[in-house]
Design a protein around this motif. Structure first.
Motif, mmCIF file in Angstrom:
data_model
loop_
_atom_site.group_PDB
_atom_site.id
_atom_site.type_symbol
_atom_site.label_atom_id
_atom_site.label_comp_id
_atom_site.label_asym_id
_atom_site.label_seq_id
_atom_site.Cartn_x
_atom_site.Cartn_y
_atom_site.Cartn_z
ATOM 1 N N GLY A 223 13.524 15.330 14.211
ATOM 2 C CA GLY A 223 13.199 15.632 12.708
ATOM 3 C C GLY A 223 13.982 14.890 11.728
ATOM 4 O O GLY A 223 14.961 14.220 12.325
ATOM 5 N N VAL A 224 14.127 14.973 10.430
ATOM 6 C CA VAL A 224 14.778 14.365 9.518
ATOM 7 C C VAL A 224 15.876 15.300 9.067
ATOM 8 O O VAL A 224 16.434 14.903 7.880
ATOM 9 N N THR A 225 15.954 16.566 9.098
ATOM 10 C CA THR A 225 17.078 17.368 8.790
ATOM 11 C C THR A 225 18.351 17.167 9.172
ATOM 12 O O THR A 225 18.556 16.836 10.298
ATOM 13 N N THR A 226 19.158 16.876 8.141
ATOM 14 C CA THR A 226 20.838 16.544 8.643
ATOM 15 C C THR A 226 21.410 17.764 9.256
ATOM 16 O O THR A 226 21.138 18.924 9.097
ATOM 17 N N LEU A 227 22.603 17.691 9.903
ATOM 18 C CA LEU A 227 23.353 18.696 10.380
ATOM 19 C C LEU A 227 23.965 19.359 9.334
ATOM 20 O O LEU A 227 24.020 20.574 9.374
ATOM 21 N N LEU B 84 21.308 26.273 6.110
ATOM 22 C CA LEU B 84 20.171 27.106 6.589
ATOM 23 C C LEU B 84 21.144 28.395 7.296
ATOM 24 O O LEU B 84 20.644 29.611 7.045
ATOM 25 N N CYS B 85 22.062 28.029 8.125
ATOM 26 C CA CYS B 85 22.584 29.010 9.052
ATOM 27 C C CYS B 85 23.551 30.004 8.042
ATOM 28 O O CYS B 85 23.645 31.120 8.106
ATOM 29 N N PHE C 178 31.012 27.354 11.881
ATOM 30 C CA PHE C 178 29.862 26.327 12.144
ATOM 31 C C PHE C 178 30.577 24.965 12.666
ATOM 32 O O PHE C 178 31.371 24.516 11.815
ATOM 33 N N GLU C 179 30.360 24.570 13.920
ATOM 34 C CA GLU C 179 31.233 23.330 14.359
ATOM 35 C C GLU C 179 30.181 22.377 15.196
ATOM 36 O O GLU C 179 29.244 22.753 15.667
ATOM 37 N N PHE D 107 11.530 24.724 17.878
ATOM 38 C CA PHE D 107 11.358 25.093 16.798
ATOM 39 C C PHE D 107 12.048 24.182 15.668
ATOM 40 O O PHE D 107 11.992 24.632 14.446
ATOM 41 N N GLY D 108 12.635 23.171 15.973
ATOM 42 C CA GLY D 108 13.366 22.282 14.980
ATOM 43 C C GLY D 108 14.552 22.996 14.399
ATOM 44 O O GLY D 108 14.975 24.009 15.077
ATOM 45 N N PRO D 109 14.952 22.566 13.159
ATOM 46 C CA PRO D 109 15.818 23.354 12.419
ATOM 47 C C PRO D 109 15.713 24.762 12.227
ATOM 48 O O PRO D 109 16.691 25.867 12.083
#
Length: 147
Positions: free
Chosen positions: A24-28, A34-35, A48-49, A127-129
């Motif tokens: 996909g195109v979502t960045t980290l 989102l998290c 988050f690491e 499910f991707g991101p």
């Protein structure tokens, strides 16, 4: 307060530009947002690491003992090769959910074997991101019903 460690393995720092047809195109950074939004909604603390280095991931897992109540691990390619990550998870005895953006079981045969699954309480893939918030919710639910 419940605390969850989200760990991301090798090459996940390249999300958004690495094989967008697969990942996909979502960045980290967007995944982290989102998290954090999900954690805030559920009232849990979140760390988050990401690391491309197996030893750093192991150190983060070891350091989670007594600090975090659960781990969500997207170990990337280490999933299929790292007995050391499997041993680290087993050693700290922290509930761990294995996570993958793509459906690893629909991909190349070498991706069908997971050392992480052997010690994880569950697996979310494909499910991707959106898999990250799913994993956080699943972990919180698991922690609430476990003694």
């Amino acid at each position: 307060m419940t605390s969850i460690l989200i760990l991301n393995g090798p090459n996940l720092n390249l999300l958004g530009s690495r094989q967008p047809e697969v990942y996909g195109v979502t960045t980290l950074a967007e995944v982290e947002s989102l998290c954090r939004a999900t954690a805030g909604e559920l009232g849990v603390a979140l760390e988050f690491e990401q690391s491309n280095h197996e030893g750093v991931l192991i150190d983060l897992i070891h350091g989670a003992k007594g600090v975090h109540d659960g781990i969500v691990l997207n170990a990337g390619a280490y999933t299929h090769s790292s007995i050391a990550l499997m041993d680290a998870i087993a050693s700290v005895e922290i509930p761990t959910i294995e996570l993958h953006l793509s459906n690893v079981h629909a991909r190349e045969p070498f991706r069908h074997r997971s050392y992480i699954s052997k010690v994880a309480i569950g697996l979310i893939c494909g499910f991707g991101p959106a898999g990250y918030p799913l994993a956080i919710r699943a972990m919180v639910e698991k922690l609430e019903v476990s003694p």
